[in-house]
Design a protein around this motif. Structure first.
Motif, short mmCIF file in Angstrom:
data_model
loop_
_atom_site.label_atom_id
_atom_site.label_comp_id
_atom_site.label_asym_id
_atom_site.label_seq_id
_atom_site.Cartn_x
_atom_site.Cartn_y
_atom_site.Cartn_z
N ASP A 260 0.83 -1.20 0.00
CA ASP A 260 0.00 0.00 0.00
C ASP A 260 0.87 1.25 0.00
O ASP A 260 2.03 1.23 0.39
N GLU A 261 0.28 2.35 -0.43
CA GLU A 261 1.01 3.59 -0.66
C GLU A 261 1.71 4.11 0.60
O GLU A 261 2.87 4.52 0.55
N ASP A 262 1.03 4.09 1.74
CA ASP A 262 1.62 4.60 2.97
C ASP A 262 2.82 3.77 3.41
O ASP A 262 3.86 4.30 3.80
N THR A 263 2.67 2.44 3.33
CA THR A 263 3.78 1.56 3.70
C THR A 263 4.97 1.76 2.77
O THR A 263 6.12 1.86 3.23
N ALA A 264 4.69 1.84 1.48
CA ALA A 264 5.77 2.04 0.51
C ALA A 264 6.51 3.35 0.76
O ALA A 264 7.75 3.40 0.71
N ARG A 265 5.75 4.40 1.03
CA ARG A 265 6.37 5.72 1.27
C ARG A 265 7.27 5.70 2.50
O ARG A 265 8.42 6.15 2.46
N ASP A 266 6.76 5.16 3.61
CA ASP A 266 7.53 5.18 4.86
C ASP A 266 8.71 4.21 4.82
O ASP A 266 9.78 4.51 5.37
N ALA A 267 8.52 3.06 4.17
CA ALA A 267 9.63 2.11 4.04
C ALA A 267 10.75 2.71 3.19
O ALA A 267 11.94 2.52 3.48
N LYS A 268 10.37 3.45 2.16
CA LYS A 268 11.37 4.08 1.29
C LYS A 268 12.22 5.08 2.08
O LYS A 268 13.42 5.21 1.84
N ILE A 269 11.61 5.78 3.05
CA ILE A 269 12.36 6.73 3.87
C ILE A 269 13.48 6.00 4.63
O ILE A 269 14.63 6.44 4.64
N ALA A 270 13.13 4.87 5.26
CA ALA A 270 14.13 4.12 6.02
C ALA A 270 15.21 3.54 5.12
O ALA A 270 16.39 3.51 5.48
#
Length: 279
Positions: A260-270
């Motif tokens: 999902d979009e939120d998970t992908a966005r936050d995982a990309k930050i890490a």
């Protein structure tokens, strides 16, 4: 993204799920506090090993944390301690412990958090407030098999043998070995070993067998006499990979994996934080 075999996975990654980590985070917040200290450092920085779910990588992205590999764990921990008083390291306790010991931390600074016990299993929860590294009670089922006895038997069978192991092995095994490091380290060590030398390796058998075949002028063997491949990882073998690639070539995406979009966005930050850290 395509996964050639939907039954493939990682038993270590399965030892920490998002619900358990969020519950741990909440309890540690009550023990350690949630406000930055006088120097502006976070109370806890979460660090997840690459062998973890997208949800855990996203958790780290949301909470000022980062992802690591076995190659860059030392550099990532330096990054984390520059920003926080403590590190919550998951899911592999051994990589965390071995890396922290190599950085000069002591065992009494590294309590383990057991997600299946109240307050992580500590009789006195204040141990987490006094900690530098809070280690998740997880491990790699393959690297857990290697023992000091196996190292001693290898030394008796091959006098002068060099023993190298992966840092997912236990502390005792790492301390008894001649060297420890990532897969890239193991490959490099064997490539640079002189012809005629013997190298005993503590890691997944398929890598050891490939290196033994690649360097027939050296004796390269696995420490564990009972061959133990990673049954979950090896479910993606060449036949499944070829099947997936052939379908892609024909325009048919099989076993599609979506995040999902939120998970992908936050995982990309890490993940981006990890990429910006230089080992």
């Amino acid at each position: 993204m395509t996964l050639p075999n939907l039954s493939a996975g990682c038993s270590m990654a399965d030892m920490a799920n998002i619900d358990q980590v969020e519950d741990c985070w909440e309890q540690l917040g009550e023990i350690c506090g949630t406000n930055p200290d006088a120097d502006g450092k976070q109370q806890i920085v979460p660090v997840t090993y690459m062998n973890s779910s997208a949800a855990l990588k996203a958790f780290c992205g949301r909470h000022g944390g980062i992802v690591c590999t076995s190659s860059n764990a030392h550099a990532v921990l330096e990054w984390a301690f520059a920003r926080g008083k403590r590190v919550l390291f998951f899911p592999d306790q051994h990589l965390g412990r071995n890396t922290a010991l190599a950085m000069g931390m002591s065992l009494d600074q590294m309590p383990v958090w057991n997600p299946y016990k109240p307050a992580g299993g500590a009789e006195d929860p204040s141990v987490y407030a006094d900690a530098k590294m809070i280690l998740w009670k997880g491990f790699c089922s393959v690297h857990q098999r290697f023992t000091v006895d196996q190292i001693e038997r290898a030394r008796k069978a091959y006098p002068g043998v060099k023993v190298i192991v992966h840092p997912e092995c236990s502390m005792d095994v790492v301390n008894a070995a001649d060297g420890t490091g990532s897969t890239a380290y193991i490959v490099k060590e064997i490539a640079n070993a002189p012809a005629g030398s013997a190298v005993a390796v503590g890691t997944e058998i398929n890598l050891v067998n490939r290196l033994a075949a690649q360097y027939p002028d050296k004796t390269v063997f696995c420490l564990d006499p009972v061959v133990c491949p990673c049954s979950t990882m090896y479910r993606i073998h060449p036949a499944y990979l070829a099947w997936a690639l052939e379908n892609i070539e024909q325009g048919n995406i099989v076993n599609r994996i979506t995040v999902d979009e939120d998970t992908a966005r936050d995982a990309k930050i890490a993940l981006q934080r990890m990429l910006e850290v230089h080992p």
